[in-house]
Enzyme design. Structure first.
Site, PDB file in Angstrom:
ATOM      1  N   THR A  26     -72.557  90.179 -58.761  1.00 20.96           N
ATOM      2  CA  THR A  26     -73.365  89.985 -57.547  1.00 20.96           C
ATOM      3  C   THR A  26     -72.636  90.423 -56.284  1.00 20.96           C
ATOM      4  OG1 THR A  26     -74.515  88.133 -58.532  1.00 20.96           O
ATOM      5  CG2 THR A  26     -74.522  88.199 -56.155  1.00 20.96           C
ATOM      6  N   SER A  72     -73.174  89.912 -67.498  1.00 20.07           N
ATOM      7  CA  SER A  72     -73.870  89.535 -68.734  1.00 20.07           C
ATOM      8  C   SER A  72     -73.690  90.617 -69.798  1.00 20.07           C
ATOM      9  CB  SER A  72     -75.366  89.351 -68.479  1.00 20.07           C
ATOM     10  OG  SER A  72     -75.588  88.659 -67.295  1.00 20.07           O
ATOM     11  N   ASP A 103     -71.315  85.204 -64.170  1.00 12.60           N
ATOM     12  CA  ASP A 103     -71.923  84.698 -65.408  1.00 12.60           C
ATOM     13  C   ASP A 103     -70.922  84.568 -66.551  1.00 12.60           C
ATOM     14  OD1 ASP A 103     -74.358  84.428 -64.195  1.00 12.60           O
ATOM     15  OD2 ASP A 103     -75.201  86.287 -64.975  1.00 12.60           O
ATOM     16  N   THR A 291     -65.391  69.591 -77.388  1.00 14.89           N
ATOM     17  CA  THR A 291     -66.430  68.668 -76.917  1.00 14.89           C
ATOM     18  C   THR A 291     -67.471  69.353 -76.022  1.00 14.89           C
ATOM     19  OG1 THR A 291     -66.888  66.648 -75.666  1.00 14.89           O
ATOM     20  CG2 THR A 291     -64.943  67.873 -75.002  1.00 14.89           C
ATOM     21  N   GLN A 292     -68.693  68.854 -76.104  1.00 11.64           N
ATOM     22  CA  GLN A 292     -69.756  69.343 -75.217  1.00 11.64           C
ATOM     23  C   GLN A 292     -69.568  68.826 -73.791  1.00 11.64           C
ATOM     24  OE1 GLN A 292     -73.609  68.220 -76.838  1.00 11.64           O
ATOM     25  NE2 GLN A 292     -73.140  69.143 -78.811  1.00 11.64           N
ATOM     26  N   CYS A 293     -68.743  67.779 -73.643  1.00  9.06           N
ATOM     27  CA  CYS A 293     -68.537  67.211 -72.298  1.00  9.06           C
ATOM     28  C   CYS A 293     -67.748  68.188 -71.435  1.00  9.06           C
ATOM     29  CB  CYS A 293     -67.748  65.906 -72.379  1.00  9.06           C
ATOM     30  SG  CYS A 293     -68.644  64.604 -73.220  1.00  9.06           S
TER      31      CYS A 293
HETATM   32  N1  ASP Z   1     -75.463  88.316 -63.109  1.00  6.83           N
HETATM   33  C1  ASP Z   1     -74.346  88.358 -62.208  1.00  6.83           C
HETATM   34  C2  ASP Z   1     -73.124  88.729 -63.008  1.00  6.83           C
HETATM   35  O1  ASP Z   1     -72.558  87.909 -63.652  1.00  6.83           O
HETATM   36  C3  ASP Z   1     -74.148  87.047 -61.556  1.00  6.83           C
HETATM   37  C4  ASP Z   1     -73.015  86.979 -60.582  1.00  6.83           C
HETATM   38  O2  ASP Z   1     -72.227  87.865 -60.377  1.00  6.83           O
HETATM   39  O3  ASP Z   1     -72.882  85.923 -59.963  1.00  6.83           O
HETATM   40  O4  ASP Z   1     -72.734  89.864 -63.016  1.00  6.83           O
END
Ligand code: ASP
Length: 356
Positions: A26, A72, A103, A291-293
């Site tokens: 981002t 992603s 991400d 753990t999920q915590c």
């Molecule tokens: N989808 C973006 C990424 O991880 C989200 C971000 O940068 O905050 O590249």
């Protein structure tokens, strides 16, 4: 991923020299007017948006991944590109800053912490929740703090933070202790099981008792490029079925399974479930309990349900995040085909990723 190329240099004569690696995210995205989605834009424009960087007397070179990506789309191949780039250019710079999407930033920072062993220089990941071009962006502050920390030295001339870290919203955290916890807020990351390595207020306050130091400052780090990614994640939940558990635990392609359990490492005590765990362990699968915590640690000696997992052959992930457990498994399994050796190494704190 295609080759990366140097693009932009500011302040050619300087005290510290830094390499700023832009992978995407981002921080460098702009709204595409055709479909209104955020897409990456040119790196030079990012630096133009942060003229404050020129006020530091640092040489800042940059590399841009080609293509730049939404995180992603990050893959282990991107980590290999990143690790080998840092390794190759290690002697040329005092520190490295990685601009990365939020991400998967915790996954990437965890991976790099294992791939670069014995760091004597900082590798600081940062990014932002709002693109750098928008007025209320968090990207500028994040980047400026990351740059200052990457260049910081102690009185002996050693790096203040020779670790892979995430710098976000005025916090410097050990990368392999972080998790992304918020999709909207500027405080996107948390490190619940380890205090911050530094906090940026009026001053940057370093928490020296937490920062790891290399055994030998004169040695280059070791680069570990082999990653074995045959890992599945089994998240326990009420109503989970035998078929689903079997598919995940006993899949042919799977060498290791991270079992995300409840609380301090508990899972159902039903016979079919424990039989399935025993079956997977009998097949030689590496089973790791995390753990999920968000905070706290696995301790399989507290409850009978946890103890049953331990007796069935499940290793403790202690207070590891899932992101770090995944990266540790990729790294250890890439190092050796011997699963019992992997199990042994899982029990050790290798890069400050677990508290033992
Ligand atoms: N989808 C973006 C990424 O991880 C989200 C971000 O940068 O905050 O590249």
């Amino acid at each position: 991923m295609a080759a990366m190329r140097p693009e932009y240099t500011i302040q050619p004569k300087a005290r510290a020299s830094l390499l700023l690696i832009y992978t995407g995210g981002t921080i460098g995205m702009k709204q595409d007017p055709t479909d209104m989605t955020l897409k990456p834009f040119n790196f030079n424009q990012i630096l133009e948006e942060v003229p404050e960087l020129a006020k530091f007397a640092y040489r800042i070179d940059s590399y841009t991944f080609d293509p730049i990506i939404d995180s992603s789309d990050i893959e282990p191949a991107s980590w290999q590109e990143l690790a080998s780039l840092i390794y190759e250019r290690y002697d040329d710079y005092d520190g490295f800053i990685v601009l990365h999407g939020t991400d998967t930033m915790s996954y990437s920072a965890s991976a790099l912490s294992f791939m670069l062993e014995g760091l004597t220089k900082p590798v600081i990941f940062t990014g932002s929740q709002l693109p750098i071009g928008v007025p209320r962006t968090d990207g500028k502050e994040n980047l400026i703090s990351a740059v200052e920390i990457a260049a910081a030295k102690d009185s002996n001339g050693h790096a203040r933070v020779p670790e892979v870290c995430i710098c976000f919203d005025n916090m410097l955290m050990r990368g392999n202790r972080t998790t992304k916890v918020n999709a909207d807020n500027f405080r996107a990351f948390r490190s619940e099981n380890l205090p911050p390595l530094a906090e940026a207020g009026i001053y940057i306050r370093y928490n020296d008792s937490v920062i790891r130091k290399p055994a030998d400052w004169t040695r280059r780090p070791a680069l570990h490029m082999n990653l074995d990614t045959r890992v599945s994640i089994l998240k326990i939940h009420p109503g989970i079925t035998p078929g689903v558990v079997e598919n995940i635990l006993c899949g042919k392609e799977t060498r290791a399974v991270i079992i995300e359990t409840y609380g301090s490492g508990n899972a159902p005590s039903k016979k079919w479930f424990l039989d399935m765990i025993r079956k997977a362990a009998g097949m030689g699968k590496i089973l790791l309990n995390v753990t999920q915590c968000l905070a706290g640690s696995v301790n399989m000696t507290i409850y009978a349900n946890g103890k049953a997992l331990e007796e069935a052959g499940v290793a403790s992930g202690y207070d590891s995040t899932t992101e770090s457990a995944l990266a540790k498994l990729f790294y250890l399994m890439g190092e050796t085909p011997d699963n019992s050796m992997v199990m042994k190494m899982l029990d050790m704190d290798l890069r400050g990723e677990i508290s033992r």
